[in-house]
Motif scaffolding. Structure first.
Motif, PDB file in Angstrom:
ATOM      1  N   ARG A  33       0.845  -1.199   0.000  1.00 12.90           N
ATOM      2  CA  ARG A  33       0.000   0.000   0.000  1.00 12.90           C
ATOM      3  C   ARG A  33       0.880   1.248   0.000  1.00 12.90           C
ATOM      4  N   ALA A  34       0.298   2.351  -0.489  1.00 12.76           N
ATOM      5  CA  ALA A  34       1.020   3.626  -0.471  1.00 12.76           C
ATOM      6  C   ALA A  34       0.866   4.258   0.912  1.00 12.76           C
ATOM      7  N   ARG A  35       1.904   4.886   1.396  1.00 11.57           N
ATOM      8  CA  ARG A  35       1.855   5.554   2.701  1.00 11.57           C
ATOM      9  C   ARG A  35       0.699   6.555   2.780  1.00 11.57           C
ATOM     10  N   GLU A  36       0.386   7.182   1.650  1.00 13.52           N
ATOM     11  CA  GLU A  36      -0.665   8.220   1.637  1.00 13.52           C
ATOM     12  C   GLU A  36      -2.046   7.635   1.903  1.00 13.52           C
ATOM     13  N   GLU A  37      -2.174   6.322   1.827  1.00 10.93           N
ATOM     14  CA  GLU A  37      -3.499   5.730   2.072  1.00 10.93           C
ATOM     15  C   GLU A  37      -3.857   5.694   3.550  1.00 10.93           C
TER      16      GLU A  37
END
Ligand code: PLP
Length: 248
Positions: A33-37
């Protein structure tokens, strides 16, 4: 020790924040997953105003309190000191009679746990001329001490669409997803089962209740935010790992 409490120096806070950030980033990577999620909500309950300010100086903008009175007091004490883009999250149980105050003070209420509370919040939001974003709290683990809509077995989960149906007409609430808490002191594997169940429940409910507009999953605290991220948490609510042990 500094007057503001153990978490109030910027260096001390910055170190703990960096450690938490590293763990969040690692959990995101492991899950693909992307950290921004994942939004980090810093839980400031029982902390001094100085500690809250240190968190904000270190760049945090999402702050959570678990009592309506504390949320109001915090906003009042810090209104001139905080940047305008700080968002206050109401993460604890809200008594229906305090719904109007919660609707006025919170950017997001994580803990809508009854139709009655939802109706009160909707009415309050209407008189404030706003649409209030909320999450629905689910009791996935079946612990009796937990708040939340019953969701601990197939029968209770099957009843949810009918239980929640009255929320569709509440035009001043925007339901953005679900929230839960793992059992206190649960092993990481047990916590992860609870979080997986919330994710599955969110998918099922969004399928049958199209008025649920978001896919937010607020789950994971100091002891279990990594399994929560592994199971799709979009908001983690972290206190002790950021501010140190609570003494009260
Ligand atoms: C206190 C609290 C948290 C944070 O707990 P920590 O263990 O300090 O990270 C998260 N969510 C809710 C609802 C809380 O009351």
């Amino acid at each position: 020790m500094p007057a503001g409490g153990p978490g109030s120096t910027d260096e001390g806070f910055a170190d703990r924040l960096a450690a938490v950030e590293e763990r969040i980033a690692a959990a995101c990577r492991a899950a693909g997953r992307a950290r921004e999620e994942v939004t980090l909500v810093a839980v400031t309950k029982t902390r001094s105003d100085e500690e809250v300010l240190a968190a904000v100086r270190c760049g945090l903008r999402d702050l959570g309190e678990n009592r309506v009175e504390e949320l109001e007091a915090r906003r009042e004490a810090l209104c001139d000191a905080l940047p305008a883009d700080v968002r206050w999250h109401m993460i604890g149980h809200v008594q229906s009679r305090k719904a109007a105050r919660a609707a006025a003070a919170a950017a997001l209420v994580h803990s809508v746990d009854s139709v009655r509370l939802a109706e009160r919040l909707d009415r309050a939001a209407q008189s404030l001329g706003r649409v209030l974003p909320v999450l629905l709290e689910m009791n996935v683990s079946g612990e009796e001490s937990k708040d939340g809509f019953p969701a601990w077995d197939p029968a209770s989960r099957q009843a949810l669409p009918a239980t929640l149906a009255p929320l569709e007409g509440l035009e001043h609430l925007e339901v953005r997803g679900l929230m839960t808490m793992a059992p206190l002191g649960a092993a990481p594997e047990r916590a992860r089962e609870v979080f997986a169940a919330l994710r599955t429940l969110g998918e099922a409910l969004c399928g049958v209740l199209p008025w649920i507009r978001g896919r937010e999953l607020s789950m994971g605290m100091t002891d279990d935010f990594e399994p929560a991220i592994a199971e799709g948490a979009t908001m983690v609510r972290i206190g002790r790992a950021l501010f140190g042990p609570r003494t009260t």
